[in-house]
Design a protein around this motif. Structure first.
Motif, PDB file in Angstrom:
ATOM      1  N   LEU A  59       8.029  -1.862  15.671  1.00 17.48           N
ATOM      2  CA  LEU A  59       7.108  -2.993  15.647  1.00 17.48           C
ATOM      3  C   LEU A  59       7.883  -4.302  15.490  1.00 17.48           C
ATOM      4  CD1 LEU A  59       3.988  -3.410  15.637  1.00 17.48           C
ATOM      5  CD2 LEU A  59       4.170  -3.665  13.189  1.00 17.48           C
ATOM      6  N   ILE A 107       4.946  -2.995   0.117  1.00 17.98           N
ATOM      7  CA  ILE A 107       4.170  -2.725   1.319  1.00 17.98           C
ATOM      8  C   ILE A 107       2.972  -3.661   1.353  1.00 17.98           C
ATOM      9  CG2 ILE A 107       2.856  -0.955   2.530  1.00 17.98           C
ATOM     10  CD1 ILE A 107       4.598   1.026   0.749  1.00 17.98           C
ATOM     11  N   ASP A 108       2.831  -4.405   2.427  1.00 19.57           N
ATOM     12  CA  ASP A 108       1.666  -5.272   2.576  1.00 19.57           C
ATOM     13  C   ASP A 108       1.245  -5.307   4.030  1.00 19.57           C
ATOM     14  OD1 ASP A 108      -0.195  -7.311   2.708  1.00 19.57           O
ATOM     15  OD2 ASP A 108       0.672  -8.355   0.999  1.00 19.57           O
ATOM     16  N   MET A 109       0.273  -4.485   4.367  1.00 18.49           N
ATOM     17  CA  MET A 109      -0.160  -4.397   5.760  1.00 18.49           C
ATOM     18  C   MET A 109      -0.937  -5.635   6.188  1.00 18.49           C
ATOM     19  SD  MET A 109       0.982  -1.840   7.228  1.00 18.49           S
ATOM     20  CE  MET A 109       2.477  -2.009   6.321  1.00 18.49           C
ATOM     21  N   GLY A 110      -1.487  -6.366   5.207  1.00 19.96           N
ATOM     22  CA  GLY A 110      -2.215  -7.591   5.532  1.00 19.96           C
ATOM     23  C   GLY A 110      -1.284  -8.588   6.204  1.00 19.96           C
ATOM     24  N   CYS A 113      -0.294  -7.432   9.752  1.00 19.14           N
ATOM     25  CA  CYS A 113      -1.373  -7.725  10.713  1.00 19.14           C
ATOM     26  C   CYS A 113      -1.391  -9.192  11.089  1.00 19.14           C
ATOM     27  CB  CYS A 113      -2.729  -7.414  10.101  1.00 19.14           C
ATOM     28  SG  CYS A 113      -3.133  -5.721  10.098  1.00 19.14           S
ATOM     29  N   TYR A 144      -5.942  -7.636  -2.827  1.00 15.78           N
ATOM     30  CA  TYR A 144      -7.079  -7.096  -3.562  1.00 15.78           C
ATOM     31  C   TYR A 144      -6.822  -7.229  -5.058  1.00 15.78           C
ATOM     32  CZ  TYR A 144      -8.432  -5.197   0.931  1.00 15.78           C
ATOM     33  OH  TYR A 144      -8.795  -5.076   2.239  1.00 15.78           O
ATOM     34  N   PHE A 237       4.692   6.045   2.541  1.00 16.91           N
ATOM     35  CA  PHE A 237       4.938   5.014   3.554  1.00 16.91           C
ATOM     36  C   PHE A 237       6.390   5.001   4.023  1.00 16.91           C
ATOM     37  CE2 PHE A 237       4.223   1.347   5.939  1.00 16.91           C
ATOM     38  CZ  PHE A 237       2.862   1.204   6.026  1.00 16.91           C
ATOM     39  N   ILE A 240       7.098   8.317   6.123  1.00 13.94           N
ATOM     40  CA  ILE A 240       6.549   8.326   7.488  1.00 13.94           C
ATOM     41  C   ILE A 240       7.313   7.335   8.354  1.00 13.94           C
ATOM     42  CG2 ILE A 240       4.523   7.703   8.860  1.00 13.94           C
ATOM     43  CD1 ILE A 240       4.068  10.324   7.651  1.00 13.94           C
TER      44      ILE A 240
ATOM     45  N   PHE B  26      -1.908  -0.566  -0.130  1.00 15.52           N
ATOM     46  CA  PHE B  26      -1.067  -1.119   0.937  1.00 15.52           C
ATOM     47  C   PHE B  26      -1.606  -2.445   1.455  1.00 15.52           C
ATOM     48  CE2 PHE B  26      -0.170   3.553   2.138  1.00 15.52           C
ATOM     49  CZ  PHE B  26       0.724   3.649   1.099  1.00 15.52           C
ATOM     50  N   ASN B  27      -2.672  -2.942   0.826  1.00 13.63           N
ATOM     51  CA  ASN B  27      -3.285  -4.215   1.229  1.00 13.63           C
ATOM     52  C   ASN B  27      -3.693  -4.229   2.704  1.00 13.63           C
ATOM     53  OD1 ASN B  27      -4.262  -6.664   0.435  1.00 13.63           O
ATOM     54  ND2 ASN B  27      -2.389  -7.771   0.925  1.00 13.63           N
ATOM     55  N   VAL B  28      -4.300  -3.155   3.144  1.00 12.57           N
ATOM     56  CA  VAL B  28      -4.821  -3.100   4.517  1.00 12.57           C
ATOM     57  C   VAL B  28      -5.966  -4.102   4.637  1.00 12.57           C
ATOM     58  CG1 VAL B  28      -6.082  -1.613   6.125  1.00 12.57           C
ATOM     59  CG2 VAL B  28      -4.153  -0.699   4.862  1.00 12.57           C
ATOM     60  N   PRO B  29      -5.992  -4.929   5.696  1.00 15.21           N
ATOM     61  CA  PRO B  29      -7.038  -5.939   5.807  1.00 15.21           C
ATOM     62  C   PRO B  29      -8.445  -5.334   5.798  1.00 15.21           C
ATOM     63  CG  PRO B  29      -5.527  -6.066   7.657  1.00 15.21           C
ATOM     64  CD  PRO B  29      -5.040  -4.990   6.789  1.00 15.21           C
ATOM     65  N   LEU B  33     -10.446  -1.300   6.794  1.00 18.93           N
ATOM     66  CA  LEU B  33     -10.600  -0.322   5.709  1.00 18.93           C
ATOM     67  C   LEU B  33     -11.484   0.858   6.114  1.00 18.93           C
ATOM     68  CD1 LEU B  33     -10.999  -2.471   2.482  1.00 18.93           C
ATOM     69  CD2 LEU B  33      -9.143  -0.947   3.096  1.00 18.93           C
ATOM     70  N   ILE B  81      -5.064  -4.795  15.994  1.00 25.39           N
ATOM     71  CA  ILE B  81      -4.333  -4.547  14.754  1.00 25.39           C
ATOM     72  C   ILE B  81      -3.322  -3.464  15.072  1.00 25.39           C
ATOM     73  CG2 ILE B  81      -4.551  -3.410  12.501  1.00 25.39           C
ATOM     74  CD1 ILE B  81      -7.090  -4.952  12.053  1.00 25.39           C
ATOM     75  N   PRO B  82      -2.039  -3.646  14.680  1.00 25.25           N
ATOM     76  CA  PRO B  82      -1.055  -2.599  15.004  1.00 25.25           C
ATOM     77  C   PRO B  82      -1.435  -1.263  14.367  1.00 25.25           C
ATOM     78  CG  PRO B  82      -0.079  -4.365  13.698  1.00 25.25           C
ATOM     79  CD  PRO B  82      -1.431  -4.806  14.051  1.00 25.25           C
ATOM     80  N   PRO B  84       0.229   1.331  12.993  1.00 20.26           N
ATOM     81  CA  PRO B  84       0.744   1.849  11.726  1.00 20.26           C
ATOM     82  C   PRO B  84      -0.062   1.418  10.510  1.00 20.26           C
ATOM     83  CG  PRO B  84       2.523   0.999  13.056  1.00 20.26           C
ATOM     84  CD  PRO B  84       1.273   0.665  13.780  1.00 20.26           C
ATOM     85  N   VAL B  85      -0.728   0.250  10.612  1.00 21.01           N
ATOM     86  CA  VAL B  85      -1.535  -0.240   9.503  1.00 21.01           C
ATOM     87  C   VAL B  85      -2.570   0.812   9.082  1.00 21.01           C
ATOM     88  CG1 VAL B  85      -3.254  -1.985   8.919  1.00 21.01           C
ATOM     89  CG2 VAL B  85      -1.209  -2.630  10.140  1.00 21.01           C
ATOM     90  N   VAL B  88      -0.740   5.198   8.857  1.00 21.04           N
ATOM     91  CA  VAL B  88       0.016   5.646   7.689  1.00 21.04           C
ATOM     92  C   VAL B  88      -0.913   5.865   6.497  1.00 21.04           C
ATOM     93  CG1 VAL B  88       1.915   5.147   6.153  1.00 21.04           C
ATOM     94  CG2 VAL B  88       2.095   4.543   8.516  1.00 21.04           C
ATOM     95  N   VAL B  91      -2.829   9.033   6.927  1.00 21.23           N
ATOM     96  CA  VAL B  91      -2.059  10.257   6.872  1.00 21.23           C
ATOM     97  C   VAL B  91      -1.667  10.609   5.423  1.00 21.23           C
ATOM     98  CG1 VAL B  91       0.457  10.261   7.114  1.00 21.23           C
ATOM     99  CG2 VAL B  91      -0.945  10.999   9.001  1.00 21.23           C
TER     100      VAL B  91
END
Lengths: 285, 155
Positions: A59, A107-110, A113, A144, A237, A240, B26-29, B33, B81-82, B84-85, B88, B91
């Motif tokens: 990525l 780890i911060d997916m926000g 994105c 959060y 994380f 993977i 992981f702070n997914v937007p 969710l 949105i990619p 892996p967000v 992962v 999983v």
């Protein structure tokens, strides 16, 4: 002259230049040296953010490359290591190379994105270099609330205990144990402790509290409380990411991530073993 | 039959909640969710179904992750949105955490108490299981970009 015609190009170069010419129909504008340096800085910042917040190497590679193409560069190539990355941008046979060290931020997916979204907006020519730079500098991604996160992570561990066949007493005890250790973990992270220390102490706390449940024989499978409350610490994380990096050819960084994950597991295991020995319950197996 | 269905629903619900907790971590937007929960729940249910049909756990994990990886492609293109967000976090309930810890604690006990064949067997079995399940999961997730979208970005 279009770089597409050059037969000596590697596969990835050909692919990326096709990408730029086909998708956006960019004509080759002349980019001055200063402009190229500014663009390179912005791209390097993007890569740095993505790497610091644990995005997959593929990525990072794709995003930096696409951003470079969007700004009219000929190619962007990066070399990733676990602690830094090196980026070279090429425009009219003129190269700019820069290295950035990486500070791990967890780890911060926000953020991942958001960075990806900025890249796509730049690709659609909605943002120019200056706007991308500003967006990246003022990146504000909401986090959060930590108490809510702890509640739900504890609930996750409690769910694992249910999936492994625990009853409702085990479920509640796991939730409590996990919640307390999660709060400890968040507090330690707030104090900027080394991640290994954090994992060690958290695993110790969780197992130590969980061992009381075993001692008092709560629920149908009291040992599950100890086992599942530390599952919040499994470095899923990095693991993977490590394997997918290696699958996609980034072997060195994949190995580094695998090693990081192993060390984190080792740190948690040390915490578990110490707690078990203190609680004098013998082996955990 | 209805018993199996009930088991799968129970499995899916709890795996979904487990994935939800980790996606918060992981702070997914926010807009991703629900997808995390749904993908995790269905992938875990698929794996449990396969395990029920006596498929070995590595292969079951691989198939579940492959289906998950392919299913997230249209979703990812739609919401930009990619992948892996989501993948992962989804999983995570299938990650062999207990096996990993058992292998590590076994290794330490092996050092502490001295060599014994049973202990060595436990360490090797748990360690290999951890590695193979992990490889199964990641290969599964990588199927879509590696085989279908070879040099093209998905989002």
């Amino acid at each position: 002259m279009s770089p597409k015609c050059n037969d000596n190009m590697t596969n990835s170069e050909r692919c990326t230049s096709q990408h730029s010419t086909n998708k956006h129909g960019l004509s080759h504008k002349i980019i001055s040296h200063e402009e190229q340096a500014a663009i390179t800085r912005v791209i390097a910042h993007t890569g740095q953010l993505l790497q610091a917040y644990n995005a997959e190497s593929r990525l990072i590679e794709q995003t930096t490359e696409r951003l470079g193409m969007a700004f009219g560069l000929d190619s962007v190539e990066i070399a990733l290591t676990s602690k830094a990355f090196i980026l070279t941008s090429r425009s009219n046979d003129h190269c700019v190379t820069t290295t950035r060290t990486m500070k791990a931020h967890g780890i911060d997916m926000g953020i991942v994105c958001e960075v990806q979204r900025i890249c796509i907006l730049a690709e659609k020519q909605i943002y120019d270099v200056e706007q991308v730079k500003q967006r990246l500098d003022n990146l504000a991604v909401p986090k959060y609330n930590s108490v809510i996160v702890a509640c739900f992570v504890a609930l996750s561990c409690a769910c694992f205990s249910h999936l492994f066949g625990g009853d409702s007493v085990v479920f509640i005890a796991t939730w409590l144990t996990s919640f307390i250790s999660m709060r400890v973990r968040q507090w330690l992270i707030l104090l900027h402790h080394n991640l290994l220390t954090v994992f060690f102490i958290t695993a110790f706390t969780a197992t130590f509290i969980g061992s009381f449940a075993s001692a008092f024989d709560w629920g149908n499978k009291p040992e599950l409380i100890m086992v599942t409350s530390v599952l919040q610490l499994v470095p899923g994380f990095p693991l993977i990411n490590a394997v997918s990096d290696m699958v996609k050819g980034h072997v060195t960084i994949g190995m580094a991530r695998w090693m990081t994950a192993t060390l984190l597991t080792l740190a948690s295991t040390l915490g578990i073993v110490l707690a078990v020995q203190l609680a004098q319950l013998g082996g955990w197996l | 039959m209805s018993e199996l269905l009930l088991m799968l629903v129970d499995d899916a619900v709890f795996a979904g909640i487990a994935a939800f907790g980790f996606s918060l971590l992981f702070n997914v937007p926010r807009q991703a969710l629900l997808a995390c929960v749904l993908f995790a729940a269905s992938a875990h249910a698929v794996r449990t179904l396969l395990l029920h049909a006596n498929v070995p756990i590595e292969w079951a994990s691989f198939i579940a992750a492959t289906l998950l990886g392919l299913a997230t492609v249209p979703w990812s293109r739609k919401v930009v949105i990619p992948r892996p967000v989501v993948t992962v976090a989804a999983v995570i309930p299938m990650i062999p955490g207990v096996y990993a810890y058992k292998a590590m604690t076994g290794l330490m006990t092996l050092h502490h108490q001295g060599y014994s064949v049973e202990l060595q067997q436990q360490v090797l079995e748990n360690g290999l299981l951890t590695i193979f399940i992990l490889i199964g999961l990641s290969f599964g997730l990588a199927i879509a970009p590696v085989l279908v979208y070879r040099n093209k970005p998905i989002v």
